[in-house]
Design a protein around this motif. Structure first.
Motif, PDB file in Angstrom:
ATOM      1  N   LEU A 204     -17.366  99.062  53.369  1.00  0.00           N
ATOM      2  CA  LEU A 204     -17.242 100.105  52.215  1.00  0.00           C
ATOM      3  C   LEU A 204     -17.400 101.498  52.649  1.00  0.00           C
ATOM      4  CD1 LEU A 204     -19.519  98.129  49.563  1.00  0.00           C
ATOM      5  CD2 LEU A 204     -17.047  98.623  49.566  1.00  0.00           C
ATOM      6  N   THR A 205     -18.242 101.801  53.670  1.00  0.00           N
ATOM      7  CA  THR A 205     -18.602 103.075  54.493  1.00  0.00           C
ATOM      8  C   THR A 205     -17.074 103.589  54.677  1.00  0.00           C
ATOM      9  OG1 THR A 205     -20.355 102.270  55.421  1.00  0.00           O
ATOM     10  CG2 THR A 205     -19.799 104.313  56.137  1.00  0.00           C
ATOM     11  N   TRP A 206     -16.340 102.671  55.299  1.00  0.00           N
ATOM     12  CA  TRP A 206     -14.973 103.142  55.695  1.00  0.00           C
ATOM     13  C   TRP A 206     -14.165 103.439  54.530  1.00  0.00           C
ATOM     14  CZ3 TRP A 206     -11.531  99.084  58.938  1.00  0.00           C
ATOM     15  CH2 TRP A 206     -10.511  99.773  59.507  1.00  0.00           C
ATOM     16  N   LEU A 207     -14.127 102.770  53.465  1.00  0.00           N
ATOM     17  CA  LEU A 207     -13.418 103.088  52.301  1.00  0.00           C
ATOM     18  C   LEU A 207     -13.858 104.363  51.618  1.00  0.00           C
ATOM     19  CD1 LEU A 207     -11.177 101.824  50.766  1.00  0.00           C
ATOM     20  CD2 LEU A 207     -12.774 101.121  48.972  1.00  0.00           C
ATOM     21  N   LEU A 208     -15.183 104.844  51.820  1.00  0.00           N
ATOM     22  CA  LEU A 208     -15.704 105.928  51.430  1.00  0.00           C
ATOM     23  C   LEU A 208     -15.283 107.236  52.416  1.00  0.00           C
ATOM     24  CD1 LEU A 208     -17.867 107.034  49.667  1.00  0.00           C
ATOM     25  CD2 LEU A 208     -19.469 106.977  51.380  1.00  0.00           C
ATOM     26  N   LEU A 209     -14.997 106.849  53.563  1.00  0.00           N
ATOM     27  CA  LEU A 209     -14.670 107.922  54.475  1.00  0.00           C
ATOM     28  C   LEU A 209     -13.244 108.083  54.207  1.00  0.00           C
ATOM     29  CD1 LEU A 209     -14.423 109.530  57.069  1.00  0.00           C
ATOM     30  CD2 LEU A 209     -13.988 107.520  58.435  1.00  0.00           C
ATOM     31  N   ILE A 210     -12.342 107.259  53.908  1.00  0.00           N
ATOM     32  CA  ILE A 210     -11.013 107.519  53.499  1.00  0.00           C
ATOM     33  C   ILE A 210     -10.845 108.163  52.320  1.00  0.00           C
ATOM     34  CG2 ILE A 210      -8.892 106.326  52.731  1.00  0.00           C
ATOM     35  CD1 ILE A 210      -9.610 104.067  54.641  1.00  0.00           C
ATOM     36  N   GLY A 211     -11.717 107.602  51.308  1.00  0.00           N
ATOM     37  CA  GLY A 211     -11.774 108.638  50.186  1.00  0.00           C
ATOM     38  C   GLY A 211     -11.995 110.004  50.360  1.00  0.00           C
ATOM     39  N   ILE A 212     -13.193 110.313  50.856  1.00  0.00           N
ATOM     40  CA  ILE A 212     -13.575 111.557  51.153  1.00  0.00           C
ATOM     41  C   ILE A 212     -12.337 112.243  51.843  1.00  0.00           C
ATOM     42  CG2 ILE A 212     -15.262 113.087  52.477  1.00  0.00           C
ATOM     43  CD1 ILE A 212     -17.326 111.361  51.743  1.00  0.00           C
ATOM     44  N   THR A 213     -11.787 111.703  52.901  1.00  0.00           N
ATOM     45  CA  THR A 213     -10.686 112.396  53.556  1.00  0.00           C
ATOM     46  C   THR A 213      -9.636 112.797  52.606  1.00  0.00           C
ATOM     47  OG1 THR A 213     -11.379 111.043  55.594  1.00  0.00           O
ATOM     48  CG2 THR A 213      -9.423 112.455  55.544  1.00  0.00           C
ATOM     49  N   GLY A 214      -9.193 111.835  51.762  1.00  0.00           N
ATOM     50  CA  GLY A 214      -8.142 111.920  50.761  1.00  0.00           C
ATOM     51  C   GLY A 214      -8.445 113.212  49.863  1.00  0.00           C
ATOM     52  N   TRP A 215      -9.627 113.022  49.381  1.00  0.00           N
ATOM     53  CA  TRP A 215     -10.257 114.286  48.459  1.00  0.00           C
ATOM     54  C   TRP A 215     -10.167 115.692  49.093  1.00  0.00           C
ATOM     55  CZ3 TRP A 215     -14.499 117.287  48.202  1.00  0.00           C
ATOM     56  CH2 TRP A 215     -14.745 117.893  46.594  1.00  0.00           C
ATOM     57  N   LEU A 216     -10.556 115.499  50.340  1.00  0.00           N
ATOM     58  CA  LEU A 216     -10.689 116.855  50.931  1.00  0.00           C
ATOM     59  C   LEU A 216      -9.132 117.475  51.277  1.00  0.00           C
ATOM     60  CD1 LEU A 216     -13.411 116.596  53.820  1.00  0.00           C
ATOM     61  CD2 LEU A 216     -13.296 118.085  51.775  1.00  0.00           C
ATOM     62  N   VAL A 217      -8.286 116.666  51.560  1.00  0.00           N
ATOM     63  CA  VAL A 217      -6.937 117.045  51.936  1.00  0.00           C
ATOM     64  C   VAL A 217      -6.373 117.335  50.743  1.00  0.00           C
ATOM     65  CG1 VAL A 217      -4.865 116.155  52.658  1.00  0.00           C
ATOM     66  CG2 VAL A 217      -6.787 115.708  53.954  1.00  0.00           C
ATOM     67  N   ARG A 218      -6.813 116.752  49.546  1.00  0.00           N
ATOM     68  CA  ARG A 218      -5.813 117.252  48.281  1.00  0.00           C
ATOM     69  C   ARG A 218      -6.504 118.413  47.794  1.00  0.00           C
ATOM     70  NH1 ARG A 218      -3.234 113.739  44.661  1.00  0.00           N
ATOM     71  NH2 ARG A 218      -3.402 112.304  46.600  1.00  0.00           N
ATOM     72  N   GLY A 219      -7.747 118.753  47.897  1.00  0.00           N
ATOM     73  CA  GLY A 219      -8.607 120.076  47.593  1.00  0.00           C
ATOM     74  C   GLY A 219      -7.948 121.136  48.405  1.00  0.00           C
ATOM     75  N   GLU A 220      -7.522 120.916  49.487  1.00  0.00           N
ATOM     76  CA  GLU A 220      -7.239 122.183  50.309  1.00  0.00           C
ATOM     77  C   GLU A 220      -5.770 122.604  49.794  1.00  0.00           C
ATOM     78  OE1 GLU A 220      -7.138 121.941  54.574  1.00  0.00           O
ATOM     79  OE2 GLU A 220      -9.203 122.055  54.653  1.00  0.00           O
ATOM     80  N   ARG A 221      -4.981 121.756  49.190  1.00  0.00           N
ATOM     81  CA  ARG A 221      -3.778 122.322  49.005  1.00  0.00           C
ATOM     82  C   ARG A 221      -3.492 123.451  48.251  1.00  0.00           C
ATOM     83  NH1 ARG A 221       1.038 118.416  49.066  1.00  0.00           N
ATOM     84  NH2 ARG A 221      -0.530 117.127  50.051  1.00  0.00           N
TER      85      ARG A 221
ATOM     86  N   ASN B 273       2.890 118.991  57.184  1.00  0.00           N
ATOM     87  CA  ASN B 273       2.207 118.549  55.909  1.00  0.00           C
ATOM     88  C   ASN B 273       2.088 117.173  55.603  1.00  0.00           C
ATOM     89  OD1 ASN B 273       0.835 121.233  54.679  1.00  0.00           O
ATOM     90  ND2 ASN B 273       2.917 121.925  54.078  1.00  0.00           N
ATOM     91  N   HIS B 274       2.802 116.638  56.219  1.00  0.00           N
ATOM     92  CA  HIS B 274       2.849 115.147  56.065  1.00  0.00           C
ATOM     93  C   HIS B 274       1.850 114.556  56.602  1.00  0.00           C
ATOM     94  CE1 HIS B 274       7.378 114.811  55.507  1.00  0.00           C
ATOM     95  NE2 HIS B 274       6.975 115.386  54.694  1.00  0.00           N
ATOM     96  N   LEU B 275       1.057 115.226  57.258  1.00  0.00           N
ATOM     97  CA  LEU B 275      -0.296 114.960  58.031  1.00  0.00           C
ATOM     98  C   LEU B 275      -1.388 114.784  56.914  1.00  0.00           C
ATOM     99  CD1 LEU B 275      -0.774 114.260  60.956  1.00  0.00           C
ATOM    100  CD2 LEU B 275      -1.706 116.753  61.186  1.00  0.00           C
ATOM    101  N   ARG B 276      -1.298 115.514  56.038  1.00  0.00           N
ATOM    102  CA  ARG B 276      -2.362 115.467  54.858  1.00  0.00           C
ATOM    103  C   ARG B 276      -2.250 113.979  54.246  1.00  0.00           C
ATOM    104  NH1 ARG B 276      -4.070 120.398  53.005  1.00  0.00           N
ATOM    105  NH2 ARG B 276      -2.813 122.150  53.652  1.00  0.00           N
ATOM    106  N   LYS B 277      -1.298 113.631  53.980  1.00  0.00           N
ATOM    107  CA  LYS B 277      -1.265 112.103  53.600  1.00  0.00           C
ATOM    108  C   LYS B 277      -1.543 111.222  54.349  1.00  0.00           C
ATOM    109  CE  LYS B 277       0.624 111.745  49.012  1.00  0.00           C
ATOM    110  NZ  LYS B 277       1.376 113.340  48.627  1.00  0.00           N
ATOM    111  N   ALA B 278      -1.028 111.144  55.628  1.00  0.00           N
ATOM    112  CA  ALA B 278      -1.236 110.164  56.670  1.00  0.00           C
ATOM    113  C   ALA B 278      -2.641 110.333  56.807  1.00  0.00           C
ATOM    114  CB  ALA B 278      -0.368 110.652  57.941  1.00  0.00           C
ATOM    115  N   MET B 279      -3.339 111.238  56.990  1.00  0.00           N
ATOM    116  CA  MET B 279      -4.817 111.577  57.088  1.00  0.00           C
ATOM    117  C   MET B 279      -5.806 110.366  56.506  1.00  0.00           C
ATOM    118  SD  MET B 279      -5.437 115.333  57.990  1.00  0.00           S
ATOM    119  CE  MET B 279      -7.090 115.282  57.646  1.00  0.00           C
ATOM    120  N   TRP B 280      -5.084 109.933  55.104  1.00  0.00           N
ATOM    121  CA  TRP B 280      -5.804 108.958  54.570  1.00  0.00           C
ATOM    122  C   TRP B 280      -5.199 107.656  54.374  1.00  0.00           C
ATOM    123  CZ3 TRP B 280      -4.445 107.559  49.719  1.00  0.00           C
ATOM    124  CH2 TRP B 280      -3.463 108.358  49.032  1.00  0.00           C
ATOM    125  N   LEU B 281      -3.925 107.895  54.459  1.00  0.00           N
ATOM    126  CA  LEU B 281      -2.902 106.589  54.090  1.00  0.00           C
ATOM    127  C   LEU B 281      -3.134 105.753  55.332  1.00  0.00           C
ATOM    128  CD1 LEU B 281       0.227 107.719  52.244  1.00  0.00           C
ATOM    129  CD2 LEU B 281      -1.373 105.957  51.861  1.00  0.00           C
TER     130      LEU B 281
END
Lengths: 124, 55, 968
Positions: B38-55, C273-281
């Motif tokens: 679960l912690t791992w999943l949380l980490l992935i979620g946060i990373t995905g969110w952060l990366v999305r937010g920067e776009r 920029n593909h890195l962005r997706k790869a970072m969580w995928l």
């Protein structure tokens, strides 16, 4: 020619008092109004020859009084002299725009004032 | 993001890990297993969110 | 299962891969890439999950519980930092045309050929066993599936290695320029990642929900077996914190540095920029593929335990044993995917490294001795580069197969993989140091790597070589040569760490120590300094034009051209030179059609003779520093038709680096073209200059921001001043106006008195009295204005004494009694004498009271008798005073304004009924000076209540705004 009638409009009793003394002494009939409303009422009743008008008054200011006076064709002969502590060029201009014949800043010289009054009434 | 990496590196290491390192089970699944995943999943979620937010 | 069927499926699957790869290459040629998207990129990264992950995780989980997760958790933990680290590596590699981890390290440390060779060596030694492992996985899974004998395994392994070699050569080493991406391979690998994920998930679901009743059921049944229950916790399996951490750290470095990961993540990256997706995928992929590992492992032990199955084969044995042979076949294909993708990518990476760093540096030294016939030799070298890579593919696979056939068969999957991880982990100090620390040098990196690798071999490899017919066990127990401190498992007596942590600790200890120590001890060379700058500051340089060229002096252009022709071919060379001419129009002083190499042109040898003469002359006439400045100013007469600009040399070097590796390219250019390398002093000078420029730029930015802020502040202050100025104007205007009124009376009456000497005595007296009153009014007004000014400038001070409020109120009432009588106002006072004494300024307080009272008296409505009440009562820490009247009241809008000085100034032609317009303003100032509050409650025609609240104790801090005047 009957005695000219002059209306004094000011909310300062001492000023009214001194002006009244001066006018009576020169032999004019004197009416007194303590504010704009009284002045307008007096003017609509009596065809004064001259109004000595203060600008700053509690209710209706002098400019408004003058403007309303000028809208009354029956009072076309009435002369208006502004006597005001407001002495900036803009205020003076506003006075003439409202239809004044003369604008004299306070404090004024009584001798000069009487001179001008006589001139204005004499031209009639 | 460096902070996130650091935070989770601490969360998923000793001594914090030891807190979940016991024989109990939640809904039949060992606590440790559940915690790590679960912690791992949380980490992935946060990373995905952060990366999305920067776009 | 029938052997033939399995073989048919295996080949069918591999044929499918060939087809996919072929299609991708076709699409790529048609510029409709299938690969240029983040999903393929993330999936191709999943080449990280090899057969080791596929089979070995379950094997490891069956013995050590959750310990296996660390290897996948590590990359997951590192992923958020990729945006910083991996992106930088990608950027550097793109700019420098680097195509492998060996290129990267060699290029960073002065394009050292030796370092490149060393890195290649470590990679080969570290990774070949890992490839062998994959071959083993394919072979043994084949054996398990077909139910055949161990003997059949070797044949399967050989077949697998051969087929993969063909695939790799066909799709991985087609072109000599490694920077051209391998779209076919990438797509095939991405597909394989998908296949292995689906296969594994299917199997996991089958075991968990088919054989058992869900997760809870698996764990329930496992809990009933003591040996399995132990695996629920890390404590139970004896996994220590150090071991866990080691696993995390090892996998973190591996996911960056393994040759195959470097290949897919850096070289094959299409877009940062593909890195962005790869970072969580990518972490998500790792998570998903690991969810079922533990259930499968427990399921395997529960169902197959005690039947002599190796836990590594549970993945296949479980569906087989329960009669689901098709599922087993699918699982087998998943495993084949995992193994083959790893082998393909790893082999490509290794072959390029071996060709560029082991062979080429030797070959490129040759032509220096034979200057004539260069062009043919270059073309020949270009062909050799390609051939050598193909040979390297075969060699790597042969080595791997040999290792598998020789020693590898006995090794469990996981250990070999981890030892291999530890080998590439030795690159971490040099890579991270190279990215972020300009001080790292070639000497430090080389010796650090060498030492780390040595320790790695001693502590991690040596123990695996112990066994019958190989090394004696005494090496482990007594140390090498019987020396106790040389035991591989407890070097220098360091005991108590597990095998892996121990090895990693000591190898990194020596590695980092030597890297940092030696880097600090000896200064870097010119080239190292330049490369350090290029790497560390890669994000700060916007264009290549800002980059410092590593060359000085003039090289005849035909030589450079011949060099490029040999390696790139006519078409690519012309393309490249045109692109260069477009970017730096000033660098080449001839027209572009002269650039084009046509057959009628004189041969390079004929042309080189006169051009050499001119360049020699130039060398004599111009100093090196001057040569350098030509790069930016370039007077045309200096660049005679055949002299190559230093920038062209840098450009050519980069082009060649893509083909030969950075070290070889440099050697080649230096030896063939006879170009002089730039001197140390020059590099230092230029670096300093560029650093100063960057620094100056930053300073400018900072100053601009500061100026901007200052401007804003000034503008604000100006606006405030304007408002204040306007208020001041109004104030002044109103004050003069207020002064004019009594002055008018005084002057008029004085003139009347002067002009009328015959006035009656009574009238004369009246006039004289009036003059006196008006003069008094004038005086009051002036002192009020002065008072207010004093309050506003903060110069007013209080003389506080304890006062009885009742007494002060009585006195104030006394003062206004005359006025009240005149107006017929009734005054009622209800202030108790027992109120606590108030620390206040008596005179000021009196002023407040008189003001409020006289205002209240004047507020009376004509014709209605005024009634005023003064009340006072204690509140918390304060006294409240209220002056209440029944006058004409104050409208809500006016309530906000009456405390402003000359409130009528807002409405200039209308006069406030009574008062000077200053009284309440001053009252408020006085109350505030006492740290009290004043407010009003009123409504038109409803009277008004003025409240004053005065504190009983003087709060010390609240005195602050007026403090200067409070001090004695």
């Amino acid at each position: 020619m009957s005695t000219p009638a002059i209306l004094l409009v000011d909310d300062e009793p001492t000023i009214v008092m001194s002006l009244e003394f001066l006018m009576r002494k020169s032999g004019y009939q004197v009416g007194i109004a303590r504010n704009g409303t009284e002045a307008l009422a007096a003017l609509s009743q009596t065809p004064y020859d001259l109004v000595l008008l203060d600008v700053m008054m509690p209710d209706v200011d002098g400019y408004q009084v003058c403007r309303q006076l000028r809208q009354n064709p029956a009072r076309a002969a009435t002369k208006v002299i502004f006597l005001s502590a407001k002495s900036q060029p803009a205020d003076v201009q506003k006075g003439y725009d409202a239809g004044a014949d003369l604008y004299i800043p306070k404090p004024f010289s009584t001798r000069q004032l009487m001179q001008k009054v006589r001139e204005l009434l004499g031209n009639e | 993001m460096l902070f996130v990496a650091g935070l989770f590196a601490v969360l998923l290491n000793y001594p914090l890990l030891a807190a979940f390192d016991h024989a109990g089970r939640v809904a039949g699944v060992p606590v440790l297993y559940l915690y790590v995943l679960l912690t791992w999943l949380l980490l992935i979620g946060i990373t995905g969110w952060l990366v999305r937010g920067e776009r | 299962m029938p052997q033939l069927l399995v073989i048919a499926f295996s080949f069918g699957y591999l044929a499918l891969l060939f087809g996919v790869a072929y299609a991708a290459e076709r699409r790529s040629a048609a510029r409709k890439s299938l690969v240029a998207n983040p999903y393929v990129y993330a999936l191709s990264m999943a080449v990280y999950c090899t057969a080791w992950a596929y089979y070995g995780s379950v094997g490891r989980a069956a013995h050590q519980g959750l310990g296996f997760v660390g290897i996948y958790l590590g990359p997951g933990l590192l992923a958020p930092a990729w945006w910083l680290v991996l992106r930088k590596i990608i950027r550097v590699c793109r700019q420098q045309r680097l195509t492998s981890i060996a290129d990267f390290i060699s290029a960073r440390y002065g394009k050292s050929a030796a370092l490149g060779a060393l890195v290649t060596g470590v990679c080969v030694l570290g990774v070949v066993p890992y490839i062998a492992l994959q071959i083993k996985a394919i072979a043994s899974s084949f054996v398990v599936l077909t139910g055949g004998q161990e003997a059949g395994a070797s044949g399967a392994a050989l077949f697998a290695a051969g087929t993969l070699a063909v695939f790799t050569i066909l799709f991985g080493v087609r072109s000599v320029e490694a920077t051209e991406r391998h779209e076919g391979v990438v797509l095939a690998v991405a597909l394989e990642s998908l296949v292995k994920l689906l296969a594994f998930l299917l199997l996991g679901a089958f075991v968990t929900f088919g054989l058992f009743g869900g997760f809870a059921d698996v764990f329930d049944q496992a809990a009933a077996v003591p040996a399995l229950r132990q695996l629920f916790t890390l404590k139970g399996t004896g996994t220590t914190g150090a071991e866990w951490l080691t696993l995390l750290v090892l996998s973190m470095s591996a996911v960056l540095l393994l040759p195959r990961q470097f290949q897919v993540a850096v070289v094959e990256n299409v877009d940062e920029n593909h890195l962005r997706k790869a970072m969580w995928l990518f972490p998500l992929y790792l998570l998903v593929i690991n969810v079922f590992v533990l259930p499968i492992a427990f399921g395997g032990v529960l169902r197959l335990g005690g039947r002599g199955f190796d836990a590594d084969t549970f993945v296949l044995a479980l569906p087989l044993a329960t009669g689901h042979s098709w599922l087993a076949l699918l699982t087998y294909l998943g495993g084949l995917s995992a193994a083959s993708s790893m082998i393909i990518v790893e082999t490509i990476a290794l072959s390029v490294m071996m060709s560029n760093h082991l062979l080429m540096p030797l070959l490129v030294r040759v032509p220096a001795t034979r200057p004539e016939g260069q062009r043919r030799w270059f073309a020949y070298l270009g062909r050799i580069a390609l051939t050598s890579r193909r040979l390297a593919v075969v060699l790597v696979l042969a080595l791997a197969y040999g290792y598998y056939a020789g020693v590898g068969r006995q090794l469990p999957l996981v250990n070999t993989g981890l030892v291999s991880f530890a080998a590439v982990a030795q690159f971490l100090p040099a890579v991270l140091g190279g990215l972020y620390w300009k001080g790292g040098t070639r000497r430090g990196a080389t010796l650090g790597l060498l030492a780390g690798f040595g320790v790695w071999f001693f502590t991690l490899v040596l123990p695996t070589l112990v066994g019958p017919g190989r090394l004696p066990v005494s090496v482990l127990s007594d140390g090498v040569g019987g020396l106790g401190w040389l035991r591989p498992g407890a070097l220098f007596g360091l005991d108590g760490l597990d095998y892996l942590s121990h090895g990693l600790f000591w190898s990194w200890f020596f590695n980092v120590g030597l890297y940092v120590g030696l880097s600090l001890a000896w200064p870097p060379s010119a080239l190292e300094l330049r490369q350090a700058d290029v790497f560390v500051d890669v994000f700060r340089r916007r264009s290549l034009a800002e980059e410092i060229t590593g060359w000085q002096g003039s090289t005849p252009l035909p030589d450079v051209r011949a060099l490029l022709l040999g390696f790139l071919g006519k078409r690519r060379t012309n393309q490249a030179l045109r692109a260069f001419a477009e970017r730096f129009p000033d660098a080449l002083s001839f027209t572009s059609d002269q650039l084009t190499v046509n057959s009628s042109q004189p041969s390079p040898t004929e042309q080189s003779a006169p051009s050499k003469l001119t360049t020699d002359k130039e060398k004599l006439t111009s100093s090196p520093v001057h040569q350098f400045t030509t790069a930016t100013t370039s007077p045309p007469h200096q660049l005679t038709a055949n002299a190559a600009d230093p920038r062209l040399l840098t450009y050519a070097e980069k082009l060649l680096a893509g083909t030969l590796g950075p070290a070889s390219a440099r050697l080649l250019l230096a030896s063939v073209a006879g170009a002089e390398e730039i001197s140390y002093d020059n590099v230092v000078g230029i670096l300093k200059e560029s650093q100063q420029l960057l620094e100056a730029n930053r300073q400018l930015h900072k100053q601009r921001r500061q100026l901007q802020r200052l401007t804003d502040e000034l503008r604000q202050a100006y606006d405030q001043l304007q408002v204040l100025d306007q208020q001041k104007d109004e104030f002044l205007y109103t004050v003069t106006h207020e002064l004019r009124t009594p002055l008018t009376s005084i002057r008029a009456l004085a003139e009347i008195l002067a002009d009328n000497p015959d006035l009656e005595v009574e009238e004369r007296q009246h006039f004289q009295l009036t003059i006196g009153r008006e003069a008094e009014r004038l005086t009051r007004l002036i002192s009020l204005v002065l008072d207010l000014e004093k309050f506003e400038s903060g110069q007013a001070s209080l003389v506080r004494t304890p006062l009885g409020l009742a007494e002060v109120v009585a006195e104030a009432v006394e003062a206004v009694a005359q006025l009240a009588r005149e107006r017929g106002t009734e005054l009622r006072v209800d202030v108790s004498a027992s109120l606590p004494s108030l620390p206040a300024d008596r005179d000021r307080l009196m002023q407040v009271l008189i003001n409020l009272l006289s205002n209240a008296i004047k507020a009376a409505v004509p014709g209605r008798p005024g009634r005023i009440a003064v009340l006072a009562w204690p509140a918390a820490d304060a006294l409240l005073l209220c002056v209440e009247d029944n006058g004409k009241g104050i409208s809500l809008a006016e309530q906000h304004q009456i405390f402003d000085k000359f409130f009528q100034a807002q409405n200039q032609t209308m006069r406030k009924p009574e008062g000077s317009g200053l009284g309440l303003a001053i009252t408020k100032k006085i109350v505030e000076l006492h740290q009290g509050r004043i407010w009003v409650e009123s409504a038109p025609e409803q009277g008004a209540r003025f409240f004053v609240e005065l504190p009983l104790a003087v709060p010390a801090r609240a005195a602050a705004p007026f403090s200067p005047s409070f001090l004695p």
